[in-house]
Design a protein around this motif. Structure first.
Motif, short mmCIF file in Angstrom:
data_model
loop_
_atom_site.label_atom_id
_atom_site.label_comp_id
_atom_site.label_asym_id
_atom_site.label_seq_id
_atom_site.Cartn_x
_atom_site.Cartn_y
_atom_site.Cartn_z
N MET A 1 8.29 6.17 4.46
CA MET A 1 8.27 5.29 3.28
C MET A 1 6.93 5.44 2.57
O MET A 1 5.86 5.33 3.17
CB MET A 1 8.48 3.84 3.73
N LEU A 2 6.99 5.73 1.28
CA LEU A 2 5.79 5.94 0.50
C LEU A 2 5.26 4.62 -0.04
O LEU A 2 6.03 3.77 -0.51
CB LEU A 2 6.08 6.89 -0.68
N ARG A 3 3.93 4.45 0.02
CA ARG A 3 3.30 3.24 -0.52
C ARG A 3 2.06 3.62 -1.32
O ARG A 3 1.38 4.59 -1.02
CB ARG A 3 2.90 2.29 0.61
N GLN A 4 1.81 2.82 -2.31
CA GLN A 4 0.60 3.00 -3.12
C GLN A 4 -0.33 1.82 -2.88
O GLN A 4 0.10 0.67 -2.90
CB GLN A 4 0.95 3.08 -4.61
N ASN A 5 -1.60 2.09 -2.66
CA ASN A 5 -2.57 1.02 -2.49
C ASN A 5 -3.92 1.47 -3.04
O ASN A 5 -4.20 2.67 -3.15
CB ASN A 5 -2.69 0.60 -1.03
N LEU A 6 -4.76 0.51 -3.36
CA LEU A 6 -6.10 0.77 -3.90
C LEU A 6 -7.13 0.57 -2.80
O LEU A 6 -7.04 -0.38 -2.01
CB LEU A 6 -6.40 -0.17 -5.07
N GLN A 7 -8.13 1.47 -2.78
CA GLN A 7 -9.20 1.38 -1.80
C GLN A 7 -10.53 1.61 -2.48
O GLN A 7 -10.63 2.41 -3.42
CB GLN A 7 -9.03 2.44 -0.69
N GLN A 8 -11.52 0.89 -2.02
CA GLN A 8 -12.89 1.10 -2.50
C GLN A 8 -13.70 1.78 -1.41
O GLN A 8 -13.72 1.34 -0.26
CB GLN A 8 -13.55 -0.23 -2.87
N LYS A 9 -14.37 2.87 -1.78
CA LYS A 9 -15.17 3.63 -0.82
C LYS A 9 -16.54 3.91 -1.41
O LYS A 9 -16.68 4.14 -2.62
CB LYS A 9 -14.50 4.96 -0.48
N LEU A 10 -17.54 3.88 -0.55
CA LEU A 10 -18.90 4.27 -0.95
C LEU A 10 -19.14 5.70 -0.48
O LEU A 10 -19.14 5.99 0.71
CB LEU A 10 -19.92 3.33 -0.32
N LEU A 11 -19.30 6.60 -1.42
CA LEU A 11 -19.54 8.00 -1.12
C LEU A 11 -20.87 8.44 -1.71
O LEU A 11 -21.19 8.07 -2.85
CB LEU A 11 -18.41 8.88 -1.70
#
Length: 492
Positions: A1-11
């Motif tokens: 099952m495909l899902r879309q979500n938002l993530q915040q990352k410090l690179l």
């Protein structure tokens, strides 16, 4: 099952300017000039004041600062640029291929003089030339060619005869017997340099000895030693050789001297290395009445500036009342070149500051060494020591130290050589392992070559001097100094 979500990352990412600075920082002085020339060719908005024939703008306008914006604005309205035609500019220069046009039209042919390169025959060319002079059949010629092509760079043939026979059959459709390949190998072994085509060290030395006058007793004895007692010879079991061959000390000395004249790697002898490493010091340290003065090599501080004509051109285009597509492309192109030139100049300046800052910290850390030139005065120093002093990352110090040289009154040194580990003496004082290596080297240099010092004895000598280190550490330091074990240092 495909899902879309938002993530915040410090690179953590490096900007193009930071990457450019890092690359320039690790470039040694000997390569910096070529890197600057490359940038000058790629970016017409960058100028080298030492190469241009233009008058110094400060002399032309002594009362005004050439970097002042008002100064540029006043000059941008001159008649020279009022008569400038944007269409002619776009027709003359292809925006997508500016660098290639600049290379073609930027310099006259007379000015683009290149250093002549000496043409030299390689090791394999030399063998092929000798083969061409022999009256061989087509089959034998191709067998010899296959043998020459199978040689290693040091002149040895390490492929089995059977494999060469198979290669001839499959790749060249030449059906040959192993005996025929053996016969042609003897032909190749008659070529110069002597010893070429040998399958091992013993055969290589025998080929060279048999080319000499075998009627001389020393040569005959040397052949006997290499043929039957090579292992004893390489292990320097001279007593066993004297007993087995009934030799006196003087006779054995002559035989050993004759064998040592031979070349164990005949392939390397024909190659003349014309490319010698050129060391240009990045720093100079001068002793002025006990005070050390550090200076940066002038080649690290080129006279670069952003082109005045490109600055004025950009201001002229930017103020244009009407802007079509061609004009926008011209403005974008000029701005890109100007930004690139400024970034490069800033990176060069930052490189100079970092080099001086790092070298100044190293000089003060190893002040006693730079005053005397005695390696025993070197303090233990690691990259972190200097990084902490200058407030920079260890990787930055590593890039500076890895390929930079400093010239002193006592010689020219690689900065990396000043870094060493610490060893604790019996008194609790920390000293550099380079000091221990120096003492180790001095003791080996003055040892009795008839009875060289073993690692155990060297360990005892160092312990008596106050350096409490293990025998395996002595062996490690000896290997780092490229000094063989005691048995191999023995001389007659």
């Amino acid at each position: 099952m495909l899902r879309q979500n938002l993530q915040q990352k410090l690179l953590q990412k490096l900007s193009p300017q930071q990457i450019q600075f890092i690359k320039l920082l690790q470039v040694p002085t000997v390569s910096l000039d070529a890197r600057i020339k490359e940038e000058l060719e790629e970016n017409p908005a960058l100028e080298d004041l030492s190469l241009t024939n233009m008058a110094d703008p400060v002399e032309e306008y002594p009362d005004r600062d050439p970097d002042d914006d008002n100064f540029n604005k006043e000059e941008s309205g001159s008649e020279e640029f009022d008569e400038f035609n944007i269409d002619e500019y776009l027709q003359e220069d292809n925006l997508n291929d500016y660098g290639s046009k600049y290379d073609q039209n930027g310099d006259d042919d007379e000015e683009r003089k290149e250093m002549p390169i000496a043409i030299q025959s390689s090791f394999f060319d030399n063998l092929q030339n000798q083969l061409d002079l022999l009256p061989l059949s087509d089959k034998d010629f191709r067998i010899c060619q296959q043998i020459i092509g199978s040689l290693d760079d040091d002149g040895y043939l390490r492929r089995p005869i059977m494999s060469i026979t198979d290669d001839l059959a499959f790749s060249q459709n030449v059906m040959a017997e192993d005996e025929e390949v053996e016969d042609m190998l003897k032909v190749v072994q008659s070529f110069d340099p002597a010893g070429v085509g040998a399958r091992d060290l013993q055969e290589c030395l025998l080929i060279q000895l048999r080319r000499k006058d075998i009627n001389i007793p020393v040569i005959r004895k040397a052949i006997q030693v290499v043929e039957h007692y090579l292992d004893e010879f390489t292990r320097k079991h001279y007593e066993k050789l004297e007993k087995s061959l009934n030799l006196h000390d003087d006779e054995l000395k002559e035989i050993v001297a004759e064998i040592l004249k031979l070349n164990p790697k005949p392939g390397d002898s024909s190659e003349v290395n014309t490319k010698q490493m050129q060391v240009i010091p990045d720093f100079h340290i001068r002793n002025s009445d006990g005070v050390l003065i550090l200076t940066l090599n002038a080649k690290n501080a080129p006279e670069l500036r952003v082109s005045r004509s490109y600055q004025d051109m950009f201001q002229h285009y930017d103020k244009a009342a009407q802007r079509d597509k061609k004009l926008k492309e011209a403005v974008q192109f000029v701005k890109q070149k100007l930004d690139s030139a400024k970034w490069f100049i800033d990176a060069i300046k930052q490189r100079q500051q970092t080099l001086l800052k790092t070298m100044n910290a190293i000089m003060h850390y190893q002040y006693d060494f730079f005053l005397t030139g005695d390696e025993k005065n070197l303090r233990p120093m690691i990259l972190k020591d200097i990084a902490d002093k200058i407030g920079m990352d260890i990787s930055t110090v590593s890039r500076v130290a890895n390929s930079k040289y400093v010239q002193t009154e006592h010689g020219t040194y690689l900065l990396k050589s000043f870094f060493s580990e610490a060893i604790q003496t019996e008194s609790g004082e920390e000293v550099s392992n380079k000091e221990v290596k120096k003492i180790l080297e001095e003791n080996i240099a003055k040892e009795d070559k008839l009875h060289p010092l073993a690692d155990e004895k060297l360990t005892d000598i160092l312990k008596d001097a106050g350096y409490n280190i293990a025998r395996r550490t002595v062996a490690k330091y000896r290997e780092q100094l490229n000094i063989p074990v005691a048995r191999l240092r023995k001389e007659l």
